[in-house]
Design a protein around this motif. Structure first.
Motif, PDB file in Angstrom:
ATOM      1  N   VAL A  50       0.847  -1.195   0.000  1.00 25.93           N
ATOM      2  CA  VAL A  50       0.000   0.000   0.000  1.00 25.93           C
ATOM      3  C   VAL A  50       0.879   1.240   0.000  1.00 25.93           C
ATOM      4  CG1 VAL A  50      -1.772   1.300   1.232  1.00 25.93           C
ATOM      5  CG2 VAL A  50      -1.811  -1.199   1.272  1.00 25.93           C
ATOM      6  N   THR A  51       0.605   2.159  -0.915  1.00 28.20           N
ATOM      7  CA  THR A  51       1.336   3.414  -0.993  1.00 28.20           C
ATOM      8  C   THR A  51       0.450   4.543  -0.485  1.00 28.20           C
ATOM      9  OG1 THR A  51       2.528   2.617  -2.947  1.00 28.20           O
ATOM     10  CG2 THR A  51       2.617   4.979  -2.496  1.00 28.20           C
ATOM     11  N   LEU A  52       0.950   5.268   0.507  1.00 25.58           N
ATOM     12  CA  LEU A  52       0.210   6.360   1.122  1.00 25.58           C
ATOM     13  C   LEU A  52       0.937   7.677   0.929  1.00 25.58           C
ATOM     14  CD1 LEU A  52      -0.297   4.632   4.583  1.00 25.58           C
ATOM     15  CD2 LEU A  52      -2.050   4.829   2.839  1.00 25.58           C
ATOM     16  N   GLU A  53       0.180   8.748   0.900  1.00 23.04           N
ATOM     17  CA  GLU A  53       0.761  10.086   0.960  1.00 23.04           C
ATOM     18  C   GLU A  53       0.471  10.640   2.347  1.00 23.04           C
ATOM     19  OE1 GLU A  53       0.063  14.407  -1.077  1.00 23.04           O
ATOM     20  OE2 GLU A  53       0.212  12.685  -2.438  1.00 23.04           O
TER      21      GLU A  53
ATOM     22  N   GLU B  47       8.438  19.361   0.394  1.00 21.81           N
ATOM     23  CA  GLU B  47       8.709  19.858   1.742  1.00 21.81           C
ATOM     24  C   GLU B  47       7.626  19.472   2.745  1.00 21.81           C
ATOM     25  OE1 GLU B  47      11.385  21.403   2.964  1.00 21.81           O
ATOM     26  OE2 GLU B  47      12.363  21.125   1.023  1.00 21.81           O
ATOM     27  N   LYS B  48       6.406  19.261   2.260  1.00 28.03           N
ATOM     28  CA  LYS B  48       5.279  19.037   3.163  1.00 28.03           C
ATOM     29  C   LYS B  48       4.789  17.593   3.222  1.00 28.03           C
ATOM     30  CE  LYS B  48       3.444  23.748   2.734  1.00 28.03           C
ATOM     31  NZ  LYS B  48       2.249  24.572   2.402  1.00 28.03           N
ATOM     32  N   ASN B  49       5.195  16.772   2.256  1.00 32.17           N
ATOM     33  CA  ASN B  49       4.628  15.418   2.181  1.00 32.17           C
ATOM     34  C   ASN B  49       5.667  14.337   1.909  1.00 32.17           C
ATOM     35  OD1 ASN B  49       1.566  15.983   2.207  1.00 32.17           O
ATOM     36  ND2 ASN B  49       2.326  17.383   0.639  1.00 32.17           N
ATOM     37  N   TYR B  50       5.344  13.146   2.406  1.00 25.71           N
ATOM     38  CA  TYR B  50       6.144  11.952   2.159  1.00 25.71           C
ATOM     39  C   TYR B  50       5.276  10.902   1.478  1.00 25.71           C
ATOM     40  CZ  TYR B  50      10.380  13.001   4.845  1.00 25.71           C
ATOM     41  OH  TYR B  50      11.567  13.515   5.282  1.00 25.71           O
ATOM     42  N   GLU B  51       5.907  10.059   0.693  1.00 27.77           N
ATOM     43  CA  GLU B  51       5.248   8.881   0.159  1.00 27.77           C
ATOM     44  C   GLU B  51       5.695   7.709   1.019  1.00 27.77           C
ATOM     45  OE1 GLU B  51       4.371   8.051  -4.230  1.00 27.77           O
ATOM     46  OE2 GLU B  51       6.096   6.760  -3.825  1.00 27.77           O
ATOM     47  N   LEU B  52       4.747   6.984   1.537  1.00 26.63           N
ATOM     48  CA  LEU B  52       5.027   5.884   2.456  1.00 26.63           C
ATOM     49  C   LEU B  52       4.563   4.576   1.825  1.00 26.63           C
ATOM     50  CD1 LEU B  52       6.029   5.966   5.560  1.00 26.63           C
ATOM     51  CD2 LEU B  52       3.677   5.327   6.048  1.00 26.63           C
ATOM     52  N   VAL B  53       5.442   3.594   1.752  1.00 30.63           N
ATOM     53  CA  VAL B  53       5.093   2.284   1.206  1.00 30.63           C
ATOM     54  C   VAL B  53       5.121   1.267   2.341  1.00 30.63           C
ATOM     55  CG1 VAL B  53       5.707   0.458  -0.414  1.00 30.63           C
ATOM     56  CG2 VAL B  53       6.049   2.855  -1.053  1.00 30.63           C
ATOM     57  N   VAL B  54       3.986   0.655   2.620  1.00 29.43           N
ATOM     58  CA  VAL B  54       3.905  -0.368   3.669  1.00 29.43           C
ATOM     59  C   VAL B  54       3.585  -1.709   3.031  1.00 29.43           C
ATOM     60  CG1 VAL B  54       3.227   1.253   5.462  1.00 29.43           C
ATOM     61  CG2 VAL B  54       1.464   0.160   4.098  1.00 29.43           C
ATOM     62  N   ARG B  55       4.122  -2.754   3.632  1.00 34.08           N
ATOM     63  CA  ARG B  55       3.945  -4.102   3.078  1.00 34.08           C
ATOM     64  C   ARG B  55       3.580  -5.052   4.211  1.00 34.08           C
ATOM     65  NH1 ARG B  55       7.498  -8.151   2.451  1.00 34.08           N
ATOM     66  NH2 ARG B  55       9.145  -6.822   3.263  1.00 34.08           N
ATOM     67  N   PHE B  56       2.605  -5.936   3.946  1.00 37.43           N
ATOM     68  CA  PHE B  56       2.181  -6.888   4.969  1.00 37.43           C
ATOM     69  C   PHE B  56       1.556  -8.108   4.298  1.00 37.43           C
ATOM     70  CE2 PHE B  56      -0.901  -3.488   4.374  1.00 37.43           C
ATOM     71  CZ  PHE B  56      -2.062  -4.172   4.049  1.00 37.43           C
ATOM     72  N   GLU B  57       1.338  -9.171   5.080  1.00 38.33           N
ATOM     73  CA  GLU B  57       0.784 -10.417   4.557  1.00 38.33           C
ATOM     74  C   GLU B  57      -0.599 -10.181   3.954  1.00 38.33           C
ATOM     75  OE1 GLU B  57       2.133 -13.351   4.387  1.00 38.33           O
ATOM     76  OE2 GLU B  57       3.977 -13.016   5.559  1.00 38.33           O
ATOM     77  N   ASP B  58      -0.829 -10.732   2.767  1.00 37.85           N
ATOM     78  CA  ASP B  58      -2.115 -10.505   2.110  1.00 37.85           C
ATOM     79  C   ASP B  58      -3.245 -11.299   2.764  1.00 37.85           C
ATOM     80  OD1 ASP B  58      -1.503 -13.062   1.285  1.00 37.85           O
ATOM     81  OD2 ASP B  58      -2.276 -12.778  -0.737  1.00 37.85           O
TER      82      ASP B  58
END
Length: 217
Positions: A145-148, A180-191
């Motif tokens: 999952v990719t989050l901002e 400057e204000k945002n990060y892209e976060l990639v999380v991974r877990f068991e489906d």
């Protein structure tokens, strides 16, 4: 992860007294693009396939393969080798090695110990393999999952709490700064983890933008 854990140990090396022809044959045998040159355990240079091409006769020559080999066997490695070699210590991290390769536009680095001896070699392929393993791609069976998220203190703590509250154990988290204000976060877990639908709803409720979801494998 450290270079010492990912490098190829005991790499093939040759001495500066070898001929260009000898080194060329060894590189072709092992499908190397460059050969580390070591004298007395100390790194003194390297010879690349481009260096060999530079001194070899033109492909348009009328010389036979035997004659070309004889010419290369008369040239000493020390006369044409590259003496300025970019290296990396065995105590460096994988990230440091990747940055050095990127900055110097090279596909591999000799790895040296504290006393300056060559103990291995690390290549762009090793870096790529490490990245693939970190992302958990070989085994598959993961949700990515990719989050901002905003660049604010406490965001990570809030996110991990949301996943925990929904019974999801994170395998990995990777961040990449967008601005400057945002990060892209990639999380991974068991489906097969339960609560995926609930966690997506909880993330959106908290105002986090979900940019992408995918099943790996």
């Amino acid at each position: 992860m450290f270079v010492a854990e990912r490098m190829t140990k005991h790499p093939v090396t040759m001495t500066s007294s070898a001929t260009v022809g000898e080194v060329d044959r060894v590189m072709k045998k092992y499908k190397f693009h460059r050969m580390i040159i070591v004298d007395g355990g100390r790194l003194v240079g390297y010879l690349s396939d481009r260096d060999v091409m530079r001194v070899a006769p033109s492909p348009a020559t009328s010389l036979s393969k035997f004659e070309i080999r004889a010419l290369l066997d008369k040239l000493s490695v020390r006369d044409i080798m590259q003496k300025k070699v970019v290296t990396v210590p065995d105590s460096a991290t994988i990230e440091e090695a990747a940055l050095i390769m990127y900055q110097n536009k090279v596909g591999g680095l000799p790895v040296v110990s504290e006393v300056g001896t060559v103990v291995g070699i690390i290549t762009a392929t090793d870096i790529l393999k490490t990245f693939i393993e970190v992302m958990g791609l070989p085994g598959g069976g993961k949700i990515r999952v990719t989050l901002e998220v905003p660049n604010e203190i406490g965001v990570m703590a809030n996110l991990t709490k949301i996943f925990a509250d929904n019974g999801i154990n994170l395998d990995s988290v990777i961040t990449c700064r967008r601005d400057e204000k945002n990060y892209e976060l990639v999380v991974r877990f068991e489906d097969r983890a339960e609560g995926f639908t609930d966690v997506v709803a909880a993330l959106e409720k908290e105002g986090y933008k979900i940019r992408h979801t995918v099943k790996i494998g």
